[in-house]
Design a protein around this motif. Structure first.
Motif, PDB file in Angstrom:
ATOM      1  N   GLY A 205       0.799  -1.204   0.000  1.00  0.00           N
ATOM      2  CA  GLY A 205       0.000   0.000   0.000  1.00  0.00           C
ATOM      3  C   GLY A 205       0.839   1.264   0.000  1.00  0.00           C
ATOM      4  N   LYS A 206       0.183   2.388   0.260  1.00  0.00           N
ATOM      5  CA  LYS A 206       0.821   3.694   0.193  1.00  0.00           C
ATOM      6  C   LYS A 206       0.935   4.316   1.570  1.00  0.00           C
ATOM      7  N   PHE A 207       1.900   5.223   1.709  1.00  0.00           N
ATOM      8  CA  PHE A 207       1.978   6.048   2.903  1.00  0.00           C
ATOM      9  C   PHE A 207       0.790   7.002   2.874  1.00  0.00           C
ATOM     10  N   MET A 208      -0.003   6.960   3.929  1.00  0.00           N
ATOM     11  CA  MET A 208      -1.256   7.712   3.943  1.00  0.00           C
ATOM     12  C   MET A 208      -1.098   9.123   4.493  1.00  0.00           C
ATOM     13  N   GLY A 209       0.144   9.528   4.736  1.00  0.00           N
ATOM     14  CA  GLY A 209       0.383  10.869   5.257  1.00  0.00           C
ATOM     15  C   GLY A 209       0.684  10.838   6.742  1.00  0.00           C
ATOM     16  N   GLY A 210       1.314  11.890   7.216  1.00  0.00           N
ATOM     17  CA  GLY A 210       1.677  11.970   8.619  1.00  0.00           C
ATOM     18  C   GLY A 210       0.498  12.360   9.497  1.00  0.00           C
ATOM     19  N   VAL A 211       0.820  12.813  10.698  1.00  0.00           N
ATOM     20  CA  VAL A 211      -0.226  13.190  11.654  1.00  0.00           C
ATOM     21  C   VAL A 211       0.039  14.624  12.128  1.00  0.00           C
TER      22      VAL A 211
END
Length: 321
Positions: free
Chosen positions: A73-79
């Motif tokens: 899958g993909k990195f869904m972004g930070g927080v």
């Protein structure tokens, strides 16, 4: 005794304080930092790691850039709502003039473990992707590493990224399942103990009085972290997540542990990212070849902590810089 350690990290405000503690602790010889996506993308994590070392005047420590995406899958972004858009509380400091080494993180891990057999401890503070890819390239490192201690998971409590899962594990459950299934000495410092360990605003105010470049920077970033915990958890302080790894490595008597095989839920659904310890009898039944925990090694799971002594220890390391 001085421990050779590699810090695998995704800085992150709490990673920054953890690295600050490690740098201030004579118990550790830091061989390098390896970076990974997580709290921020890996490019920004690497910039943040380099800046921390420059502020500490420890530029001899190499930084190896690691995984930018999970195994699947993909990195869904930070927080950013936890750590800020820059991962450092929106302090927006300029990049330092250091650069990462050319060796990728997983290869750096392999290189150092082989160079120092049975001497290297991996202190993992983020998703476990670099460790998993290192294992896939050189499975024999599981027999050469001294110890793996990671912040992540939730054995007997709720998650924080979802009701079921802790954030680091949810970021790459497939990697975590590989790492927890490897035959190396491994300790899980999860929410079972980090949610029992809180550093108060009062203590942070005392730490802020230490006038050192790295401390000034981390304490500035920490205000954003404090605001998050007050807003979301209604506490006047923060849980001690990543720094707990170094408290454990300095004094393992501060923690109570149990040992169980652990399986990570990797499938889509409400339990994705959950770290499941095998606490029942079903995994001991004969003839059940497909049992999830069959032939998996036992993981050393931290389940309780002497909070007062941990905070006293961490405070002492942060003030003496």
């Amino acid at each position: 005794m001085v421990n050779k350690i590699i810090i695998d990290t995704d800085p992150g405000i709490d990673d920054s304080m953890a690295i600050q503690i490690a740098l201030a602790s004579k118990e550790f010889e830091i061989l390098g930092l390896t970076t990974v996506f997580g709290n921020v993308d890996v490019h920004l994590a690497t910039i943040n790691a380099l800046r921390l070392l420059q502020l500490a005047n420890r530029t001899e420590i190499p930084v190896a850039k690691g995984a930018s995406t999970p195994l699947k899958g993909k990195f869904m972004g930070g927080v950013p709502f936890v750590h800020g858009d820059d991962g450092q509380g929106n302090t927006w400091q300029p990049p330092c003039d250091l650069s990462p080494i050319n060796t990728p993180a997983d290869e750096f891990l392999i290189e150092q473990i082989i160079k120092f057999p049975k001497q290297v401890t991996i202190a993992a503070l983020g998703p476990l992707t670099n460790l998993a890819t290192a294992l896939s390239k050189k499975p024999e490192i599981q027999n050469l590493v001294k110890e793996v201690v990671f912040m992540g998971g939730n054995a007997f409590c709720a998650g924080n990224a979802t009701p079921a899962a802790e954030a680091n594990i949810l970021s790459d459950p497939d990697a975590a399942d590989i790492v927890l299934g490897a035959n190396w000495p491994i300790t899980m410092i999860g929410l079972d103990v980090t949610h029992k360990t809180m550093i108060s605003q009062e203590t942070l105010n005392e730490i802020s009085e230490c006038d050192a470049p790295l401390n000034n920077y981390v304490m500035r970033a920490y205000q954003y972290y404090l605001d998050f915990f007050m807003r979301v958890n209604k506490i006047d302080g923060t849980y001690v997540h990543d720094s707990s790894v170094f408290a454990y490595l300095i004094d393992k008597n501060l923690y109570k542990t149990v040992k169980y095989p652990v399986k990570v839920e990797t499938q889509e659904g409400i339990s994705k990212g959950k770290t499941w310890p095998s606490i029942g009898e079903s995994d001991h039944e004969e003839g059940e070849a497909l049992l999830p925990w069959k032939n998996r090694p036992k993981v050393n799971i931290c389940i309780d902590v002497n909070e007062k002594r941990v905070i006293k220890l961490l405070k002492s390391r942060l003030i003496i810089q």
